[in-house]
Design a protein around this motif. Structure first.
Motif, PDB file in Angstrom:
ATOM      1  N   PRO A  13       6.539  10.833   3.038  1.00 21.74           N
ATOM      2  CA  PRO A  13       5.694   9.786   2.470  1.00 21.74           C
ATOM      3  C   PRO A  13       6.516   8.589   2.003  1.00 21.74           C
ATOM      4  O   PRO A  13       7.599   8.743   1.430  1.00 21.74           O
ATOM      5  N   THR A  15       7.162   5.243  -0.361  1.00 20.00           N
ATOM      6  CA  THR A  15       6.894   4.933  -1.770  1.00 20.00           C
ATOM      7  C   THR A  15       7.396   3.537  -2.092  1.00 20.00           C
ATOM      8  O   THR A  15       8.178   2.950  -1.344  1.00 20.00           O
ATOM      9  N   GLY A  16       6.922   3.016  -3.245  1.00 16.33           N
ATOM     10  CA  GLY A  16       7.420   1.751  -3.756  1.00 16.33           C
ATOM     11  C   GLY A  16       6.651   0.548  -3.253  1.00 16.33           C
ATOM     12  O   GLY A  16       5.655   0.662  -2.533  1.00 16.33           O
ATOM     13  N   LYS A  38      -1.954   3.424   2.335  1.00 18.09           N
ATOM     14  CA  LYS A  38      -1.780   3.898   0.963  1.00 18.09           C
ATOM     15  C   LYS A  38      -2.450   5.253   0.746  1.00 18.09           C
ATOM     16  O   LYS A  38      -1.959   6.080  -0.024  1.00 18.09           O
ATOM     17  N   ASN A  41       0.034   7.490   1.765  1.00 16.18           N
ATOM     18  CA  ASN A  41       1.262   7.326   0.980  1.00 16.18           C
ATOM     19  C   ASN A  41       0.888   6.782  -0.397  1.00 16.18           C
ATOM     20  O   ASN A  41       1.058   5.592  -0.675  1.00 16.18           O
ATOM     21  N   GLY A  43       2.155   6.685  -3.180  1.00 20.32           N
ATOM     22  CA  GLY A  43       3.188   6.049  -3.986  1.00 20.32           C
ATOM     23  C   GLY A  43       3.496   4.615  -3.595  1.00 20.32           C
ATOM     24  O   GLY A  43       4.281   3.930  -4.257  1.00 20.32           O
ATOM     25  N   VAL A  44       2.875   4.115  -2.544  1.00 17.42           N
ATOM     26  CA  VAL A  44       3.100   2.739  -2.099  1.00 17.42           C
ATOM     27  C   VAL A  44       2.279   1.768  -2.946  1.00 17.42           C
ATOM     28  O   VAL A  44       1.114   2.025  -3.276  1.00 17.42           O
ATOM     29  N   HIS A 259      12.233  -4.091   0.968  1.00 17.54           N
ATOM     30  CA  HIS A 259      11.922  -2.654   1.006  1.00 17.54           C
ATOM     31  C   HIS A 259      11.814  -2.216   2.472  1.00 17.54           C
ATOM     32  O   HIS A 259      10.718  -1.895   2.963  1.00 17.54           O
ATOM     33  N   THR A 262      10.078   1.265   3.606  1.00 19.03           N
ATOM     34  CA  THR A 262       8.620   1.250   3.482  1.00 19.03           C
ATOM     35  C   THR A 262       8.011   0.339   4.540  1.00 19.03           C
ATOM     36  O   THR A 262       6.966   0.641   5.109  1.00 19.03           O
TER      37      THR A 262
END
Length: 303
Positions: A13, A15-16, A38, A41, A43-44, A259, A262
């Motif tokens: 997954p 993230t960020g 999202k 994922n 955590g995105v 990033h 991601t």
């Protein structure tokens, strides 16, 4: 440019933060893509900025704002404005067509069609809008449509006459800004894309292939149209020439993307079967495989 095989999704997954700049006509599809991404994922933290494609590119070149992913309505914006300083590659992913949107209440709506549209637009009192060609591909494609229409309908001077029928007061930064004006009855017609017309559920004039920049087989004819515009800085002295060609959307991950991991996960999702289905549902013609361009290779495993 070379075709790439369909990617497989990473099982880890993402993230960020995920910062995405996109063309106005990509506002809904990229919003839908980010929402679905999202969900997979959680955590995105996505952040989306919509603008004309040229304006989006100049956020990098003029303002120094670097996103994780940039998606444009004309893939040519990337090599002309972003490569080699800000990006090294790009991937083409979808097609579209130029159309005239309107409502049932628009003047002439009951008679306008793919052959007489230019005559309707030239009538006194018709209110028609277009986007700014210095900011938005739909804007300079509108000027190309005028040039192609002049040749196709064999009407000398038609391009200039049509341009005069679209006064500056009805020009907006991107074509998506004009949709609400048409829906509210403040404009009778506006240049847009087939995808926007379909998702907004607006009637539209389906133009001949020779004019609407949709058909890859007519690329040589489209190339007869050309528009020169400001380059990397709108206020600068440099300029770039755009020639007519079939409408193709492109994206890239900038070299300095904050990033990148991601960003890569999101791009892989766009080209996944689920991502492609979202683009189709939002009215786009999706390329069977991404078409890659640029002097550098994309990150390993991306495509």
């Amino acid at each position: 440019m070379a075709a790439a095989a369909r990617p497989s999704l990473s099982q880890t997954p993402a993230t960020g933060p995920l910062v995405v700049f996109n063309a106005g006509s990509l506002a809904k599809p990229f919003s839908d893509l980010l929402r679905a991404f999202k969900e997979k994922n959680p955590g995105v933290l996505p952040a989306q900025e919509n603008s004309g494609s040229l304006e989006a590119a100049r956020k990098l070149t003029d303002l120094g704002k670097i996103p994780d992913v940039i998606g444009v309505a004309d893939y040519g914006v990337i090599p002309k404005l972003l490569i080699p300083s800000y990006a090294g590659w790009y991937a083409n992913f979808a097609r579209n067509a130029m159309v005239l949107i309107h409502t049932d209440q628009s003047a002439g709506a009951g008679e306008i069609n793919g052959q007489n549209w230019w005559q309707v637009l030239l009538r006194t009192g018709i209110r028609s809008g277009r986007s700014d060609p210095a900011l938005d591909p739909n804007g300079y494609r509108t000027l190309m449509v005028f040039q192609l229409a002049e040749k196709f309908y064999k009407q000398p001077g038609l391009a200039d006459r049509l341009l005069r029928a679209f006064p500056p007061k009805y020009m907006r930064p991107k074509e998506a800004d004009l949709t609400a004006l048409v829906q509210a009855g403040e404009l009778d017609y506006s240049w847009s894309y087939a995808s926007i017309a379909k998702t907004a559920q607006l009637p539209y004039v389906d133009l001949p292939d020779e004019v609407d920049l949709s058909n890859p087989e007519l690329a040589d004819g489209y190339a007869q149209a050309k528009v020169r515009l400001p380059g990397k800085s709108r206020a600068g002295k440099d300029s770039v020439e755009f020639r007519g060609e079939p409408i193709v959307y492109g994206l890239t991950i900038p070299k300095a993307a904050p990033h990148p991991q991601t960003a890569q996960a999101f791009v892989r999702f766009i080209f996944s079967p689920e991502g492609q289905a979202i683009l189709r549902a939002d009215g786009f013609t999706v390329l069977e495989k991404p078409i890659l361009g640029g002097p550098e290779r994309p990150p390993a495993g991306l495509f």
